[in-house]
Every structure is written in structure tokens, then in C-alpha cells.
Design a protein around this motif. Structure first.
Motif, PDB file in Angstrom:
ATOM      1  N   GLY A 105     -12.652 -15.257   3.265  1.00 43.90           N
ATOM      2  CA  GLY A 105     -13.105 -14.054   3.946  1.00 43.90           C
ATOM      3  C   GLY A 105     -12.482 -13.830   5.310  1.00 43.90           C
ATOM      4  O   GLY A 105     -11.323 -14.173   5.568  1.00 43.90           O
ATOM      5  N   ALA A 106     -13.271 -13.247   6.176  1.00 45.36           N
ATOM      6  CA  ALA A 106     -12.766 -12.869   7.495  1.00 45.36           C
ATOM      7  C   ALA A 106     -13.884 -13.015   8.525  1.00 45.36           C
ATOM      8  O   ALA A 106     -15.052 -13.163   8.171  1.00 45.36           O
ATOM      9  N   ARG A 107     -13.478 -12.982   9.787  1.00 47.82           N
ATOM     10  CA  ARG A 107     -14.466 -13.103  10.874  1.00 47.82           C
ATOM     11  C   ARG A 107     -14.186 -12.013  11.906  1.00 47.82           C
ATOM     12  O   ARG A 107     -13.058 -11.515  11.979  1.00 47.82           O
ATOM     13  N   PRO A 108     -15.187 -11.650  12.728  1.00 53.24           N
ATOM     14  CA  PRO A 108     -14.977 -10.562  13.679  1.00 53.24           C
ATOM     15  C   PRO A 108     -13.929 -10.913  14.725  1.00 53.24           C
ATOM     16  O   PRO A 108     -13.842 -12.067  15.174  1.00 53.24           O
ATOM     17  N   ARG A 109     -13.149  -9.904  15.082  1.00 50.03           N
ATOM     18  CA  ARG A 109     -12.227 -10.048  16.211  1.00 50.03           C
ATOM     19  C   ARG A 109     -13.077 -10.165  17.473  1.00 50.03           C
ATOM     20  O   ARG A 109     -14.114  -9.517  17.587  1.00 50.03           O
ATOM     21  N   VAL A 238     -10.504 -10.638  11.429  1.00 42.74           N
ATOM     22  CA  VAL A 238      -9.273 -11.384  11.148  1.00 42.74           C
ATOM     23  C   VAL A 238      -9.545 -12.338   9.978  1.00 42.74           C
ATOM     24  O   VAL A 238     -10.613 -12.948   9.910  1.00 42.74           O
ATOM     25  N   PRO A 239      -8.597 -12.431   9.048  1.00 40.51           N
ATOM     26  CA  PRO A 239      -8.832 -13.305   7.882  1.00 40.51           C
ATOM     27  C   PRO A 239      -8.872 -14.781   8.283  1.00 40.51           C
ATOM     28  O   PRO A 239      -8.172 -15.206   9.207  1.00 40.51           O
ATOM     29  N   ASN A 240      -9.712 -15.542   7.583  1.00 42.19           N
ATOM     30  CA  ASN A 240      -9.867 -16.984   7.874  1.00 42.19           C
ATOM     31  C   ASN A 240      -8.811 -17.780   7.116  1.00 42.19           C
ATOM     32  O   ASN A 240      -9.037 -18.216   5.983  1.00 42.19           O
ATOM     33  N   THR A 241      -7.674 -17.979   7.745  1.00 45.39           N
ATOM     34  CA  THR A 241      -6.566 -18.652   7.053  1.00 45.39           C
ATOM     35  C   THR A 241      -6.033 -19.872   7.812  1.00 45.39           C
ATOM     36  O   THR A 241      -5.091 -20.507   7.351  1.00 45.39           O
ATOM     37  N   GLU A 242      -6.637 -20.184   8.967  1.00 41.81           N
ATOM     38  CA  GLU A 242      -6.086 -21.277   9.789  1.00 41.81           C
ATOM     39  C   GLU A 242      -6.010 -22.583   9.014  1.00 41.81           C
ATOM     40  O   GLU A 242      -5.094 -23.391   9.220  1.00 41.81           O
TER      41      GLU A 242
END
Ligand SMILES: Cc1cc2nc3c(=O)[nH]c(=O)nc-3n(C[C@H](O)[C@H](O)[C@H](O)COP(=O)(O)OP(=O)(O)OC[C@H]3O[C@@H](n4cnc5c(N)ncnc54)[C@H](O)[C@@H]3O)c2cc1C
Length: 391
Positions: A105-109, A238-242
Motif C-alpha cells: 500500500g501507501a502512506r500519507p505524504r 507515497v507507496p511503501n516500497t523501502e
């Protein structure tokens, strides 16, 4: 059916749980593990900016309770080794897999952390965020400033206004113009104003200002400061890709997949939901990353089926994106990709009547639709987009 014995799903929310449900429905009988960074089992996010803020706690997500799997909730994946086929978790544990579903998923900027740390500053992504914001809206009297007039910002502004707050929405453009086009964007701006929301458009936020550790205002580019007792930041995600860094999985504003949702060059890894960027076959193979419920739901299922079939039997995912919202009681919906259009026209109703539909075309072919108070028209136009009809 492929030969996988162990499938790991990373991200235990909508796309991840739908993938897990589908794997079992399709007959996968091997070891299934779901890893989720949040301390909760999967829940539904859309109510967080709607009924939850109004006091209703129901965020249940149908189907997710019964999944037969090893649940690792409150644990995050921190590393992926595609050669060894292992996922490493934040406690050092290693999970081996034959098939992997990426659904993080993603998290807020966010703004700089010292500004985010001011009391009275909120984002809205998780259940915990929503409960905190609900409490703050009940406790604080005064002005709520919403940064970003997109879907979530619009819903929060509308809920805060209905609860009697003074509300200002600050947006870098006209709210939702990029997604819904100019006609709906300007209608929406008027709709906010008619409901007593102050709109500050085409303006960027310079910084949040505070006193004694609590937010007191939002300083805009150009020096004006809007007083604020509560700030809700709805400035995109922003997508959670780290956790994929160094893994060889291609990331470019999301996990880049092929049209069948396989991570590019990896026949044993699929991605789905807000984290996935894929070439959409209906829109000239333009790569898109969609942040909507129905996309995550359908994509989770499609990714799971493709993972089981394997790359040679897999089929492209080409669902037309669609989303609906309510702002000050009015239903606004869209389908397709209005932003890729080169022309648009009002096809039914008029903005003056507050009930209308806009069609978006590219080289004469329908690629998007946006409607205000007109669900029937949205359904009709969505089918026409699927059929690649011309206007
Ligand atoms: C307030 C709100 C209202 C919304 N309203 C609507 C609406 O009305 N209509 C609509 O269509 N859409 C709406 N959406 C969007 C919709 O909810 C999302 O598109 C959907 O939740 C995406 O699902 P997902 O599973 O892809 O990602 P997410 O729901 O973001 O879930 C990803 C999960 O992965 C976890 N994770 C992240 N990194 C890791 C890691 N390294 N290891 C393990 N786990 C990890 C996260 O903690 C999270 O639980 C709304 C979203 C929000 C926040």
C-alpha cells in the motif's frame, strides 16, 4: 496451477487479504503467511474519513476473518532477497517463499517531522489516525485547516463543516481538477464555498507554525498565515516500497509490474493495490498506480490468480478504475482515467443544476467520465469506456 508450496503475502490490508482469500478459493492448499505492519487484522479504510469521524466504529472487511493462514500482524518486512527467495522481518525472522504477493500500500505524504510533531496536526490513513482525528474534532473548537482538497481532504472538510467547525481548504490547484477535470473541479469549488468552506487555491503551504508545541497556523507561500486550531494533511500518499531496496524489484513510484501484475522480470512475485504500477491495456499501456478500493480489491484477486497460473498462463489486469465520494452530501464519482484525455464535454445535465455528467476522450475514444449526483450516468459511461466507444 503452479508448483508453489509456500506463498507469502506482505501487507495485510485490502489487496493482501483479497489475494489471500482468492488463493484459498482457487485451491491453493500450501503454507500461506500474511505479514502486516499494523497491529490490526485487515479492516476497511473508506469509512475512516466518513462514518468513523461521525462516531460509527464499523470498519469490518468482509471475508478477511476466515482466511486460513499464518497471520503475522504488527510485524513489518524489512528486506527481500529474490535470489534466496526470502523475506526478512523487523524482528530478524526469515520467511522462505515460492510465490510472493507485494501489497504494502501507501502512506500519507508528510511535512518535516518537527512540524508534524505539533499537537493538532493530523494525517488520515489508519484506524488509529481516524480515532485520534475524531477525538480532536470533538475536543477542539475553532478553525480546521485541511491541506489538500482531494478525495480525503474533501470528505474531512465536509465532515468538519457539518460538525460546526470553521473550515479552510488549501490546495496547490483547484481541488480535484487533475482527477475530475476543470468543469467538475470548478463546480466543486463553488460547492465547497456554498457550504461555508473557505477555499485557498493555487497556493502552496510554506510551513506549519505553532506555539507552546501546538499548531496555531498554516503559513502559505506569499506570506499569508491561515490561523488553525487543527490541521489535517491530505496531500497525497507515497507507496511503501523501502523494504524492497536492493532486491532487484523495479520500483518507480510503486512496484512496476507487467500487465499481468508480475514484478518486472520476476515470475514468482506479483504486486497489487495502492503499491502497484502497471501498464493498463485499455489506455495505451500507460502505466498507472491507482489508489482506490475497487482497484485494490480486484487487483488482489487477479494477482493471486496469476501467481497460481504462472507467467505463461496469466492474463492482463484491465479493470477500469472507478471511485465515488460524498462532499457536503453530494455524490461525486468518476471512472477511467480523465487525466489522460485530450478533450472533455458535458454529456448530460448541467453544472448549474448540480446534476451532470462529463465525458473525457482521447483521440475521440472515451477514456474517462465524471459525474455529480448521477450514478446511472456513471454506470453507463463506465461500460462505454470498457467497450472503448467513441463519442
Ligand atoms: C481515509 C481513507 C478513505 C478512503 N476512501 C475511499 C473511498 O471512499 N473509495 C475508494 O475507492 N477508496 C478509498 N480509499 C482508498 C482505499 O482505502 C485504498 O485504495 C486501499 O486501502 C488500498 O489497499 P491496499 O491493500 O493496496 O493498501 P493499504 O490499505 O495501504 O494497506 C497496505 C498495508 O500494508 C502494510 N505495510 C506497509 N509496509 C509494510 C511492510 N514493510 N511489511 C508489512 N506490512 C506493511 C500497511 O501497514 C498496510 O496495513 C480511502 C483511503 C483512506 C485512507
Amino acid at each position: 496451477m503452479g508448483t508453489q508450496e509456500r506463498i507469502v503475502v506482505v501487507g495485510a490490508s485490502l489487496a493482501g487479504s483479497r489475494a489471500a482469500v482468492t488463493l484459498r478459493e482457487e485451491g491453493f492448499a500450501g503454507a500461506l503467511t500474511l505479514v502486516g505492519a499494523e497491529p490490526h487484522r485487515p479492516y476497511n479504510r473508506p469509512p475512516l474519513s466518513k462514518s468513523v469521524l461521525e462516531g460509527d466504529d464499523d470498519v469490518s472487511l468482509a471475508g478477511s476473518e476466515e482466511i486460513e493462514a499464518d497471520w503475522l500482524v504488527g510485524r513489518a518486512a524489512v528486506r527481500l532477497d529474490t535470489a534466496a527467495r526470502t523475506v526478512t522481518l523487523d524482528d530478524g525472522a526469515e520467511l522462505g517463499y515460492d510465490g510472493l504477493v507485494i501489497a504494502t500500500g501507501a502512506r500519507p505524504r508528510r511535512l518535516p517531522e518537527e512540524q508534524m510533531a505539533l499537537a493538532g496536526v493530523h494525517v488520515l490513513r489508519t484506524l488509529d489516525d481516524a480515532l485520534e482525528l475524531r477525538k480532536a474534532l470533538a475536543d477542539v473548537r475553532g478553525r480546521v485547516v485541511v491541506i489538500g482538497g482531494g478525495f480525503i481532504g474533501g470528505e474531512v472538510a465536509s465532515t468538519a463543516r457539518a460538525a460546526g467547525h470553521e473550515v479552510t481548504v488549501v490546495d496547490a490547484a483547484e481541488p480535484m481538477t487533475r482527477v475530475l477535470g476543470r468543469t467538475v473541479g470548478s463546480w466543486l469549488a463553488g460547492h465547497h464555498r456554498a457550504h461555508g468552506v473557505e477555499l485557498v487555491t493555487n497556493t502552496r503551504v510554506a510551513e506549519l507554525v505553532g506555539e507552546g508545541g501546538r499548531v496555531t497556523g498554516v503559513r502559505l507561500d506569499g506570506s499569508r498565515t491561515v490561523p488553525a486550531d487543527l490541521v489535517v494533511l491530505g496531500a497525497g500518499v507515497v507507496p511503501n516500497t523501502e523494504w524492497l531496496e536492493g532486491s532487484g524489484v523495479h520500483v518507480d513510484d510503486g512496484v512496476v509490474t507487467d500487465s499481468r501484475l508480475f514484478a518486472r522480470g520476476h515470475g514468482d512475485i506479483v504486486a497489487a493495490g495502492d503499491v502497484a504500477r502497471w501498464p493498463h491495456t485499455l489506455f495505451g499501456h500507460e502505466t498507472v498506480r491507482i489508489e482506490h478500493w475497487s482497484n485494490a480489491n480486484e487487483q488482489g484477486a487477479a494477482a493471486a490468480r496469476n501467481l497460481l497460473r504462472g507467467p505463461s498462463e496469466a492474463v492482463p489486469f484491465s479493470q477500469v478504475p472507478a471511485l465515488g465520494t460524498r462532499v457536503h452530501g453530494t455524490r461525486i464519482q468518476y471512472a477511467g482515467l480523465p487525466h489522460v484525455a485530450d478533450a472533455s464535454t458535458v454529456v448530460t445535465g448541467t453544472p448549474e443544476d448540480g446534476k451532470f455528467a462529463v465525458a473525457f476522450t482521447r483521440e475521440g475514444v472515451l477514456v474517462g467520465a465524471a459525474t455529480v449526483n448521477f450514478p446511472k450516468e456513471l454506470t453507463r459511461l463506465r461500460k462505454a469506456i470498457e467497450a472503448r466507444e467513441s463519442l
